[in-house]
Structures are given as C-alpha cells and as structure tokens.
Scaffold this active site. Structure first.
Site, PDB file in Angstrom:
ATOM      1  N   ASN A  97       0.882  -1.178   0.000  1.00 19.77           N
ATOM      2  CA  ASN A  97       0.000   0.000   0.000  1.00 19.77           C
ATOM      3  C   ASN A  97       0.915   1.222   0.000  1.00 19.77           C
ATOM      4  O   ASN A  97       1.514   1.564   1.020  1.00 19.77           O
ATOM      5  CB  ASN A  97      -0.878  -0.041   1.258  1.00 19.77           C
ATOM      6  N   LYS A 129       3.435   0.798   3.025  1.00 17.02           N
ATOM      7  CA  LYS A 129       3.032  -0.215   4.009  1.00 17.02           C
ATOM      8  C   LYS A 129       3.024  -1.560   3.303  1.00 17.02           C
ATOM      9  O   LYS A 129       2.718  -1.624   2.105  1.00 17.02           O
ATOM     10  CB  LYS A 129       1.628   0.079   4.544  1.00 17.02           C
ATOM     11  N   ARG A 131      -2.713  -2.124  -3.264  1.00 19.45           N
ATOM     12  CA  ARG A 131      -3.925  -1.356  -3.028  1.00 19.45           C
ATOM     13  C   ARG A 131      -3.881  -0.140  -3.951  1.00 19.45           C
ATOM     14  O   ARG A 131      -2.922   0.635  -3.918  1.00 19.45           O
ATOM     15  CB  ARG A 131      -3.960  -0.894  -1.575  1.00 19.45           C
ATOM     16  N   HIS A 188     -13.133   2.597   0.418  1.00 20.56           N
ATOM     17  CA  HIS A 188     -13.115   1.541   1.452  1.00 20.56           C
ATOM     18  C   HIS A 188     -13.761   0.253   0.928  1.00 20.56           C
ATOM     19  O   HIS A 188     -14.228  -0.578   1.715  1.00 20.56           O
ATOM     20  CB  HIS A 188     -13.911   1.959   2.718  1.00 20.56           C
ATOM     21  N   ARG A 195     -12.420  14.960   8.371  1.00 15.31           N
ATOM     22  CA  ARG A 195     -13.204  15.325   7.176  1.00 15.31           C
ATOM     23  C   ARG A 195     -14.639  15.625   7.560  1.00 15.31           C
ATOM     24  O   ARG A 195     -15.206  14.973   8.435  1.00 15.31           O
ATOM     25  CB  ARG A 195     -13.199  14.181   6.161  1.00 15.31           C
ATOM     26  N   ASP A 243      -9.213  12.036  17.435  1.00 14.08           N
ATOM     27  CA  ASP A 243      -9.200  10.656  17.928  1.00 14.08           C
ATOM     28  C   ASP A 243     -10.382  10.430  18.857  1.00 14.08           C
ATOM     29  O   ASP A 243     -10.520  11.123  19.872  1.00 14.08           O
ATOM     30  CB  ASP A 243      -7.876  10.390  18.658  1.00 14.08           C
ATOM     31  N   GLY A 253     -11.181   0.872  13.400  1.00 13.07           N
ATOM     32  CA  GLY A 253     -10.718   1.284  14.744  1.00 13.07           C
ATOM     33  C   GLY A 253     -11.826   1.597  15.736  1.00 13.07           C
ATOM     34  O   GLY A 253     -11.866   1.031  16.835  1.00 13.07           O
ATOM     35  N   GLY A 274     -15.271   1.280  15.166  1.00 13.48           N
ATOM     36  CA  GLY A 274     -16.339   0.270  15.082  1.00 13.48           C
ATOM     37  C   GLY A 274     -15.987  -1.012  15.813  1.00 13.48           C
ATOM     38  O   GLY A 274     -16.855  -1.657  16.408  1.00 13.48           O
ATOM     39  N   GLU A 275     -14.705  -1.398  15.793  1.00 12.49           N
ATOM     40  CA  GLU A 275     -14.308  -2.647  16.442  1.00 12.49           C
ATOM     41  C   GLU A 275     -14.065  -2.471  17.938  1.00 12.49           C
ATOM     42  O   GLU A 275     -14.179  -3.424  18.698  1.00 12.49           O
ATOM     43  CB  GLU A 275     -13.006  -3.180  15.803  1.00 12.49           C
ATOM     44  N   GLU A 335      -8.293  -5.729   5.078  1.00 14.27           N
ATOM     45  CA  GLU A 335      -8.181  -5.408   3.651  1.00 14.27           C
ATOM     46  C   GLU A 335      -6.982  -6.109   3.020  1.00 14.27           C
ATOM     47  O   GLU A 335      -7.046  -6.565   1.879  1.00 14.27           O
ATOM     48  CB  GLU A 335      -8.054  -3.889   3.472  1.00 14.27           C
TER      49      GLU A 335
END
Ligand code: AMP
Length: 408
Positions: free
Chosen positions: A7, A14, A94, A183, A247, A289, A337, A339-340, A393
C-alpha cells in the site's frame, strides 16, 4: 502462495507478506518519510509475525529504495521470514481509484497502468503514489506477477440512481463526476464474513441485506444486497458522507463558495480545511481521535459531546436510509478502529432502533473481544443481527492476488 501486499502512499510504503494457502500473515511493516527532505530521516518498521519487531533509520530517497530495504528486511537472516526473494510469487497493490474502468481486481499490465493513470485526476494524491509503488515493485521483483485491487471496485455495482449527482449530465458523461465510493475492500471483506454468518443462520445468500459501517480515521457505510454494494456514503472523493476524524462529510455545497466570499479561502485552502480541519477535530476543537473525545466528553467538554452526537447521529440516519434502499435488513456490521473497539459509540449509533429490529445486548456490546469470524452483539430475539467484525483489507488483497495469478 507467498504474496506481498503493498500500500504505497506519497511518502510511505506499508506492506504485509502472506502465505495464502494458510491465510497467515508472515510479516508486516511500513517505511515512512520516504523522499521527505531527501529521505534522510526515513524509518522502516518491520514486524515478523513471530519474533521481535525492529525499527531502523535508513536513508530512502525514493520508493524504489524503500522497496529494496523492505525486501532486504523480509529476507534478513535475523528478522526475515523468507530465505530468498524467489519465494515471493506475486504482489498485490492497493490502488485507491479505479474509476468506472475497473469493477474488479486486475492483473497489472500496460492497459491497467494506463487506466490507473487515466483516472489519476480523480485521486491526485493517491493514484500517482500507487503507480510509483507498482513501478518500484516491477523494478525490484522483475518477472513477478502484480495485481491491482481497487478501493472503488466493490461499489461499481451501485445503480445510476445512487451514483449520479444532481449536476448537469455532461459533468458525469464528460468528466466522470459521479459517486464512486471508497473503502470497497473493507466493505467487501466484512460483508463476506457477515454473509457467512447469515448463511449459517439460514438466510439465503442472494437475499441477504447487510449494512456495513466502517468507522476508523476515515468513515463510510455501504448497503450490500446479495453480496453486491447498492449504495455507499463516500462519493466522487472520500469527503462525502459520515463525519470523520478530520473530514466534514455531507455538507451543503453552498458553503464552499462562502468559504471564499466570507473568508477569502482559495479552492486549495478550502479543500485542505474540509479534509484536514473538520470532522471530529473541527467540531470538538479537542482531537480527531475518538478515544480523546470520549474522555473529554466524560469530563464535561460540551463540544466533544456535540462531535460524538453528530458522529453517531449520522451513522444512525444512514442505517435508516440504507434499510430503505435495501428494502429490508438482516445485519449491521461495525468495523475498523472505532467500530471494532468502542462500545459506547456502537451503542449510540443504533439506540432506539428496535422499531427496525435492531437491539443490541448491552453486556455483549461491552465485553466483545475481537474475533476474526465476527461476534454477534444483538439480542437473540431481534430480527437484525449486529456484528462486530475486524476488517482485513490486506488479506482480501492477498486472496484476490493469489486467485488472479493462479487463474482460479
Ligand atoms: P483506523 O483508521 O481503523 O485505524 O481507526 C483509527 C481510529 O480508531 C482512531 O482515530 C481512534 O479514534 C479509533 N479507536 C481505536 N481504538 C479505540 C477505542 N478503544 N475507542 C474508541 N476509538 C478507538
């Protein structure tokens, strides 16, 4: 098959190495500050799946140098996980934007490279960097097959009514101004896992109606019917839709010229503000955050509380909208991050939705631990399952790559 997943960003690379036969990750890592100030302060972090991680500061003037150091780390006698580069059988990249050209992952050839270049104006920060990564890998691993996996591809099944903007039609026809969504690899991955769970519960695969909620630094949702995306919250760019870390998400377009008229912002300044100074950060004035905001709100910070309310309210509103778009609902999936990991945010996003069949079990929600196969946090008697599913992903990129290269 041993597959390297790459990526590539404007100043970072990455990576993750997989054995796709066992679907195990062998190592992962990232090169950062590549090419920044000549790359003299670049850092490589390498994490073998078993063994100790290491970090090294090495000069990386460009992505090719970064790739060489990454490959060196993968074969390193101490920290490495393969004995020679010949073991790498394919590379999966990606790629952020595939435009309307690419509705699936593709084996990279001149046609694909030209296509990625063609839509670069829709993702000027990302596609050129992705191409640099592809070329660096072609150089470092000559003869090894490469695959492009597009963030937009999963959403190419959405229909005209969901992807057109109310702009003059030529803007779409001549300039590609439509909603694409992003996404896609994450939404596809978690909807596959949720689909398996629903199949086990007796819901036929082609009837499954799933809403996937990806809440990380970037946030988006997707309505998935029978495994296909029918709508998604991000648009021409990743700015549309949910409130995100920095955003703004959905906005009255009349605000944009006002930023110029009232504050003298140039288009570039307005774009930078909407992408980097809005969202959770802009509303709260505290942080982008979610962890910081939850603490600040607990301590009585009203703007942090307002940012959390706005964040969750938008998710809830889209759940309502997407249940209408799907014409039914079997499951809501939380991932990424926030959601989990954040039970209060999950709870707030679906509060008072029992009328739709959504009702989570407080204990399950508060005690859930990450399971690759997903965890159901809904009350057993409710009609809609609510799953927490960790996204992966990179694994899906590795799977697509192995499948295309082996011709499966
Ligand atoms: P991602 O982009 O998926 O890596 O998600 C990053 C975001 O997840 C961070 O900005 C955090 O706000 C959020 N996050 C991670 N862990 C937690 C947590 N335990 N509670 C709330 N938010 C979290």
């Amino acid at each position: 098959m041993i597959v390297l997943v790459v990526n590539c960003g404007s100043s970072s690379v990455k990576y993750e190495l997989f054995d796709t036969t066992t679907e195990k990750s062998l190592a992962s890592g990232a090169a950062d500050r590549v090419g920044v100030n000549g790359g003299t302060q670049a850092i490589l972090q390498h994490r073998p799946a078993s063994g100790t991680a290491f970090e090294t500061q090495r000069s990386m003037k460009d992505h090719e140098t970064a790739m060489e150091l990454i490959l060196e780390a993968l074969c390193h006698p101490e920290h490495g996980v393969i004995s020679s580069l010949n073991e790498i059988q394919a590379v999966g990249h990606r790629v952020v934007h595939g435009g309307e050209k690419f509705a699936a992952s593709m084996l990279i050839d001149e046609y694909v490279i030209a296509g990625v270049e063609e839509v670069a104006e829709l993702a000027p920060l990302h596609n050129p960097a992705n191409l640099v990564g592809i070329r660096a890998c072609m150089h470092a691993l000559p003869g090894v097959s490469q695959v492009a996996v597009f963030d937009t591809a999963f959403h190419q099944t959405i229909e005209r009514r969901a992807y057109l903007y109310g702009l003059p039609y030529e803007m779409y026809e001549k300039h590609g101004m439509r909603r694409y969504g992003f996404h896609g690899t994450s939404h596809r991955y978690v909807s596959l896992v949720a689909g398996r769970l629903l199949t086990e519960a007796g819901v036929p695969a082609d009837e499954q109606c799933i809403i996937t909620v990806h809440l990380g630094n970037g946030c988006s949702m997707s309505a998935v019917k029978g495994g296909k995306s029918v709508d998604t919250t991000m648009g021409l760019t990743p700015l549309e839709g949910l409130l995100m870390g920095t955003r703004c998400g959905d906005l009255d377009p009349a605000i944009v010229p006002m930023l110029h008229d009232k504050f003298g912002m140039t288009p570039a300044e307005a774009d930078a503000m909407l992408n980097k100074e809005c969202g959770l950060l802009g509303v709260s004035g505290v942080s982008s955050d979610m962890r910081d905001l939850l603490v600040a709100a607990e301590e009585g910070n009203e703007r942090a509380a307002a940012a959390i309310e706005l964040f969750c309210y938008r998710v809830k509103k889209y759940i309502g909208a997407y249940s209408a778009a799907l014409g039914g609902l079997h499951a809501v999936v939380f991932t990424a991050g926030i959601g989990e990991n954040s039970s209060p945010i999950r709870a707030k996003c679906v509060e008072n939705m029992a009328y739709l069949g959504i009702n989570i079990d407080e204990d399950s929600n508060n005690t859930v631990t990450s399971q690759p196969d997903g965890v159901d946090i809904s009350r057993p008697e409710t009609s809609v399952r609510v799953y927490v599913i960790p996204t992966d992903e990179e694994l899906l990129i590795a799977r697509d790559t192995a499948s295309l290269v082996s011709g499966d």
